[in-house]
Design a protein around this motif. Structure first.
Motif, PDB file in Angstrom:
ATOM      1  N   VAL A 103      19.816 -10.301  34.302  1.00 41.73           N
ATOM      2  CA  VAL A 103      19.579 -10.221  32.819  1.00 41.73           C
ATOM      3  C   VAL A 103      19.800  -8.468  32.719  1.00 41.73           C
ATOM      4  O   VAL A 103      20.395  -7.786  31.704  1.00 41.73           O
ATOM      5  N   ASN A 104      18.955  -7.800  33.218  1.00 45.78           N
ATOM      6  CA  ASN A 104      19.031  -6.360  33.181  1.00 45.78           C
ATOM      7  C   ASN A 104      20.441  -5.794  33.462  1.00 45.78           C
ATOM      8  O   ASN A 104      20.871  -4.668  33.001  1.00 45.78           O
ATOM      9  N   ILE A 105      20.986  -6.214  34.690  1.00 49.21           N
ATOM     10  CA  ILE A 105      22.155  -5.754  35.023  1.00 49.21           C
ATOM     11  C   ILE A 105      23.379  -5.971  33.744  1.00 49.21           C
ATOM     12  O   ILE A 105      24.071  -5.263  33.607  1.00 49.21           O
ATOM     13  N   ALA A 106      23.073  -7.562  33.217  1.00 49.21           N
ATOM     14  CA  ALA A 106      23.981  -7.631  32.365  1.00 49.21           C
ATOM     15  C   ALA A 106      24.065  -6.627  31.063  1.00 49.21           C
ATOM     16  O   ALA A 106      25.064  -6.347  30.262  1.00 49.21           O
ATOM     17  N   PHE A 107      22.951  -6.470  30.596  1.00 45.31           N
ATOM     18  CA  PHE A 107      22.559  -5.439  29.481  1.00 45.31           C
ATOM     19  C   PHE A 107      23.066  -4.023  29.782  1.00 45.31           C
ATOM     20  O   PHE A 107      23.644  -3.515  29.030  1.00 45.31           O
ATOM     21  N   ARG A 108      22.619  -3.596  30.960  1.00 41.54           N
ATOM     22  CA  ARG A 108      23.351  -2.121  31.463  1.00 41.54           C
ATOM     23  C   ARG A 108      24.781  -2.111  31.216  1.00 41.54           C
ATOM     24  O   ARG A 108      25.440  -1.078  30.813  1.00 41.54           O
ATOM     25  N   GLN A 109      25.524  -3.173  31.988  1.00 40.93           N
ATOM     26  CA  GLN A 109      26.821  -3.103  31.732  1.00 40.93           C
ATOM     27  C   GLN A 109      27.482  -3.422  30.461  1.00 40.93           C
ATOM     28  O   GLN A 109      28.537  -2.749  30.233  1.00 40.93           O
ATOM     29  N   SER A 110      27.001  -4.233  29.677  1.00 42.10           N
ATOM     30  CA  SER A 110      27.420  -4.457  28.505  1.00 42.10           C
ATOM     31  C   SER A 110      27.208  -3.040  27.440  1.00 42.10           C
ATOM     32  O   SER A 110      28.272  -2.665  26.846  1.00 42.10           O
TER      33      SER A 110
ATOM     34  N   PHE B 285      11.456  -7.546  30.660  1.00 42.10           N
ATOM     35  CA  PHE B 285      11.667  -6.277  31.115  1.00 42.10           C
ATOM     36  C   PHE B 285      12.580  -5.631  29.835  1.00 42.10           C
ATOM     37  O   PHE B 285      12.275  -4.368  29.593  1.00 42.10           O
ATOM     38  N   ALA B 286      13.459  -6.078  29.367  1.00 38.76           N
ATOM     39  CA  ALA B 286      14.741  -5.498  28.661  1.00 38.76           C
ATOM     40  C   ALA B 286      14.206  -5.461  27.108  1.00 38.76           C
ATOM     41  O   ALA B 286      15.185  -4.659  26.372  1.00 38.76           O
ATOM     42  N   PHE B 287      13.718  -6.362  26.521  1.00 42.74           N
ATOM     43  CA  PHE B 287      13.795  -6.594  25.310  1.00 42.74           C
ATOM     44  C   PHE B 287      13.324  -5.291  24.123  1.00 42.74           C
ATOM     45  O   PHE B 287      14.029  -4.766  23.394  1.00 42.74           O
TER      46      PHE B 287
ATOM     47  N   PHE C  48      18.015   0.854  31.851  1.00 40.60           N
ATOM     48  CA  PHE C  48      18.306  -0.625  32.520  1.00 40.60           C
ATOM     49  C   PHE C  48      18.013  -0.790  33.940  1.00 40.60           C
ATOM     50  O   PHE C  48      17.573  -1.644  34.490  1.00 40.60           O
ATOM     51  N   THR C  49      18.264   0.245  34.694  1.00 37.89           N
ATOM     52  CA  THR C  49      18.276   0.002  36.126  1.00 37.89           C
ATOM     53  C   THR C  49      16.999   0.302  36.442  1.00 37.89           C
ATOM     54  O   THR C  49      16.431  -0.264  37.308  1.00 37.89           O
ATOM     55  N   LEU C  50      16.244   1.260  35.517  1.00 37.78           N
ATOM     56  CA  LEU C  50      14.561   1.177  35.920  1.00 37.78           C
ATOM     57  C   LEU C  50      14.160  -0.137  35.859  1.00 37.78           C
ATOM     58  O   LEU C  50      13.010  -0.432  36.287  1.00 37.78           O
ATOM     59  N   THR C  51      14.386  -0.761  34.797  1.00 36.64           N
ATOM     60  CA  THR C  51      13.765  -2.243  34.677  1.00 36.64           C
ATOM     61  C   THR C  51      14.347  -3.187  35.457  1.00 36.64           C
ATOM     62  O   THR C  51      13.626  -4.388  35.802  1.00 36.64           O
ATOM     63  N   ALA C  52      15.281  -3.043  36.098  1.00 35.65           N
ATOM     64  CA  ALA C  52      16.118  -4.035  37.190  1.00 35.65           C
ATOM     65  C   ALA C  52      15.263  -3.977  38.339  1.00 35.65           C
ATOM     66  O   ALA C  52      15.330  -4.938  39.113  1.00 35.65           O
ATOM     67  N   VAL C  53      15.150  -2.641  38.781  1.00 34.03           N
ATOM     68  CA  VAL C  53      14.872  -2.384  40.156  1.00 34.03           C
ATOM     69  C   VAL C  53      13.268  -3.355  40.430  1.00 34.03           C
ATOM     70  O   VAL C  53      13.022  -4.024  41.435  1.00 34.03           O
ATOM     71  N   PRO C  54      12.405  -3.148  39.629  1.00 33.11           N
ATOM     72  CA  PRO C  54      11.012  -4.065  40.147  1.00 33.11           C
ATOM     73  C   PRO C  54      11.471  -5.372  39.919  1.00 33.11           C
ATOM     74  O   PRO C  54      10.581  -6.177  40.629  1.00 33.11           O
ATOM     75  N   ALA C  55      12.228  -5.900  39.056  1.00 34.94           N
ATOM     76  CA  ALA C  55      12.477  -7.337  39.131  1.00 34.94           C
ATOM     77  C   ALA C  55      12.957  -7.843  40.361  1.00 34.94           C
ATOM     78  O   ALA C  55      12.706  -8.749  40.892  1.00 34.94           O
ATOM     79  N   LEU C  56      14.050  -6.878  41.055  1.00 33.25           N
ATOM     80  CA  LEU C  56      14.492  -7.101  42.347  1.00 33.25           C
ATOM     81  C   LEU C  56      13.560  -7.195  43.550  1.00 33.25           C
ATOM     82  O   LEU C  56      13.439  -7.915  44.270  1.00 33.25           O
ATOM     83  N   VAL C  57      12.685  -6.206  43.618  1.00 36.17           N
ATOM     84  CA  VAL C  57      11.659  -6.065  44.401  1.00 36.17           C
ATOM     85  C   VAL C  57      10.753  -7.399  44.534  1.00 36.17           C
ATOM     86  O   VAL C  57      10.313  -7.814  45.246  1.00 36.17           O
ATOM     87  N   GLY C  58      10.181  -7.765  43.104  1.00 32.25           N
ATOM     88  CA  GLY C  58       9.163  -8.672  42.897  1.00 32.25           C
ATOM     89  C   GLY C  58       9.715  -9.838  43.367  1.00 32.25           C
ATOM     90  O   GLY C  58       9.357 -10.675  43.991  1.00 32.25           O
ATOM     91  N   ALA C  59      11.136 -10.255  43.192  1.00 31.53           N
ATOM     92  CA  ALA C  59      11.708 -11.485  43.732  1.00 31.53           C
ATOM     93  C   ALA C  59      11.767 -11.493  45.089  1.00 31.53           C
ATOM     94  O   ALA C  59      11.621 -12.619  45.759  1.00 31.53           O
TER      95      ALA C  59
ATOM     96  N   THR D  23       5.891  -5.748  35.175  1.00 36.14           N
ATOM     97  CA  THR D  23       6.715  -5.372  33.637  1.00 36.14           C
ATOM     98  C   THR D  23       6.315  -4.001  33.169  1.00 36.14           C
ATOM     99  O   THR D  23       6.566  -3.839  32.124  1.00 36.14           O
ATOM    100  N   LEU D  24       5.490  -3.456  33.949  1.00 41.14           N
ATOM    101  CA  LEU D  24       4.849  -1.810  33.623  1.00 41.14           C
ATOM    102  C   LEU D  24       6.316  -0.986  32.839  1.00 41.14           C
ATOM    103  O   LEU D  24       6.058  -0.376  32.098  1.00 41.14           O
ATOM    104  N   TRP D  25       7.327  -1.202  33.882  1.00 43.64           N
ATOM    105  CA  TRP D  25       8.501  -0.417  33.314  1.00 43.64           C
ATOM    106  C   TRP D  25       9.165  -0.853  32.185  1.00 43.64           C
ATOM    107  O   TRP D  25       9.903   0.043  31.508  1.00 43.64           O
ATOM    108  N   SER D  26       8.829  -2.122  31.502  1.00 41.91           N
ATOM    109  CA  SER D  26       9.461  -2.462  30.273  1.00 41.91           C
ATOM    110  C   SER D  26       8.693  -1.635  29.153  1.00 41.91           C
ATOM    111  O   SER D  26       9.440  -1.641  28.075  1.00 41.91           O
ATOM    112  N   VAL D  27       7.668  -1.005  29.412  1.00 38.10           N
ATOM    113  CA  VAL D  27       6.985  -0.332  28.587  1.00 38.10           C
ATOM    114  C   VAL D  27       7.163   1.078  28.701  1.00 38.10           C
ATOM    115  O   VAL D  27       7.674   1.953  27.772  1.00 38.10           O
ATOM    116  N   LEU D  28       7.069   1.665  30.075  1.00 40.62           N
ATOM    117  CA  LEU D  28       7.121   3.136  30.370  1.00 40.62           C
ATOM    118  C   LEU D  28       8.535   3.602  29.761  1.00 40.62           C
ATOM    119  O   LEU D  28       8.654   4.644  29.539  1.00 40.62           O
ATOM    120  N   VAL D  29       9.615   2.497  30.074  1.00 39.40           N
ATOM    121  CA  VAL D  29      11.027   3.227  29.476  1.00 39.40           C
ATOM    122  C   VAL D  29      10.921   3.483  27.979  1.00 39.40           C
ATOM    123  O   VAL D  29      11.920   4.368  27.587  1.00 39.40           O
TER     124      VAL D  29
END
Length: 457
Positions: free
Chosen positions: A410-417, A264-266, A80-91, A59-65
């Motif tokens: 979650v991060n895709i939903a925020f990005r699109q919204s 990631f998103a908060f 939001f794309t930058l925070t979605a990508v590590p979530a995807l790889v980790g899953a 979750t480092l990128w939740s801070v770096l952004v």
């Protein structure tokens, strides 16, 4: 988790060089009292430390952004794309990381998985600076996804060390300690922002480099491999054909997926949704750690409540509470009320933490109920119990991987919204609808009186 132990059948042991334990009998009270408990606790302690660092790097990128100001030329959708990508790889890494424990040994794989965390930490410390391309940042964020796999391998490893009567406690402590890494990395970001300022994002990653080295060294010096642990690929195939696997995976998307996705998103949501109140990253960082911290700390409480009230009942009311909290977030967003927004979002973290514990408790209860039904029909009770543990372990591994994918959603939903409406309102409506679906699914499958309903879940 898809690993099993065969300590009672020494012929299946795999003697190897290094710190391998070939005689491990945690269900034997004398063995446990004579040193087994001490060995298990030692492995648990270093497993928690390594997993905790893994969550922080994930979750480092939740801070770096929060540091990526105008000089980086990245809009909110890109962040939001930058925070979605590590979530995807980790899953995606969770299942192979689970299998790696039996293939290489719990100690050996913890050393490897901890050492791999150096790659995203060092790259971020060196490369994150104004002028770096968005493509490079995407690659760096993706590499941080290796931290997401650590949870799966750590849970599989600790599961093998503890007797059945203590697995719930051990896995709850292990998971909670790891989840706290989401909050701690937020505090590390706050420390850097408060001392060095917003122009030094590389320091956040740099803070973790010596901690990663300590995690790898501690694993090498103090952890053990269990020679009798083996992968049960057939269990995973069998459980994939069970409808409960996919029901529980959806529910875990709603609980753990929400927790990690919001983690990631908060901070980014606060900066974009309330730009006037959070015009500097440090103002957002003061608050972002609170939700993940509370969500991590209450996870064992969810398991405790599930033991006493039933996992399905706790999960049902948890989703109802999450829908209500998301409704409050939406109301706060529409009114522009920051205090209500913060309160409701923290409640979302807390309820997701409770749900993490209760859904995990539901999984073994489902298969125990099926085992009791089979034994009541004239089957072998011991064989049925063994089969229940085997399938429950496989389902936990699959649900953990699918649930982590919820962080991507979650991060895709925020990005699109934010792209569509300029606010997170569309995402909040989607969350309310999804939690309502999860609430209905829990009632229909596990609470409603119907033929074939697993009793006592």
């Amino acid at each position: 988790m898809t690993v099993t132990t065969d300590a009672a059948r020494p012929g299946r042991a795999r003697p190897r060089t290094g710190r391998w334990i070939t005689d491990w009998r945690p269900e034997d009270p004398a063995f446990w009292a004579a040193g087994g408990a001490r060995t298990a606790r030692r492995n648990l302690a270093f497993s928690i430390f390594s997993e905790h660092i893994g969550f922080s790097v994930w979750t480092l990128w939740s801070v770096l952004v929060l540091f990526l100001g105008p000089a980086y030329g990245i809009d909110p959708a890109g962040k939001f794309t930058l925070t979605a990508v590590p979530a995807l790889v980790g899953a995606a890494l969770r299942i192979p990381y689970t299998l790696a424990v039996a293939r290489f040994g719990g100690r050996n794989w913890t050393i490897v998985s901890a050492s791999l965390l150096l790659v995203p930490a060092v790259l971020a410390a060196v490369l994150v600076r104004p002028g770096v391309s968005f493509t490079t940042l995407l690659v760096l964020a993706a590499v941080a996804g290796v931290g997401g796999g650590n949870f799966a391998s750590s849970m599989a490893n600790i599961n093998a060390f503890y007797p059945q009567r203590l697995k719930g406690w051990a896995l709850g402590v292990n998971a909670g300690g790891g989840n706290l890494g989401v909050a701690v990395v937020q505090l590390a970001g706050l420390l850097v922002l408060a001392t060095a300022g917003k122009d030094h994002p590389a320091l956040v990653a740099g803070v973790y480099i010596p901690l990663i080295v300590l995690a790898a060294l501690g694993s090498a010096l103090y952890m053990d491999n269990l020679a009798h642990v083996r992968n049960d690929g057939r269990a995973m195939r069998d459980v994939c054909r069970d409808a409960h696997t996919w029901t529980m995976s959806v529910l875990y998307i709603g609980t753990f997926g929400s927790f990690i996705g919001f983690g990631f998103a908060f901070g980014q949501v606060l900066q974009v949704q309330f730009a006037a109140d959070f015009d500097t990253p440090v103002k957002a960082a003061y608050l972002t750690f609170l939700g993940p911290a509370l969500g991590s700390l209450v996870r064992p409480a969810g398991g405790w409540l599930a033991d006493r009230l039933g996992g399905a009942r706790v999960t049902f009311w948890t989703f109802a509470a999450m829908a209500a909290a998301a409704g409050l977030v939406l109301a706060a967003s529409l009114r522009g009320s920051l205090p209500l927004f913060l309160t409701a979002f923290v409640l979302l973290f807390v309820f997701s933490g409770v749900g993490n514990g209760s859904t995990y408790k539901m999984i073994p209860a489902i298969f125990r109920a099926k085992a009791r039904t089979g034994a009541a029909g004239g089957g072998d009770q011991d064989a049925a119990e063994h089969e229940a543990r085997r399938l429950a372990g496989a389902l936990i591994g699959i649900a953990g991987a699918v649930g982590a994918f919820g962080g991507v959603l979650v991060n895709i939903a925020f990005r699109q919204s934010f792209l569509t409406y300029g606010t997170g309102d569309g995402a909040y409506v989607a969350f309310i609808a999804f939690y309502a679906v999860c609430c209905a699914l829990t009632w229909l499958v596990y609470l409603r009186n119907r033929p074939g309903r697993p009793a006592g879940v």
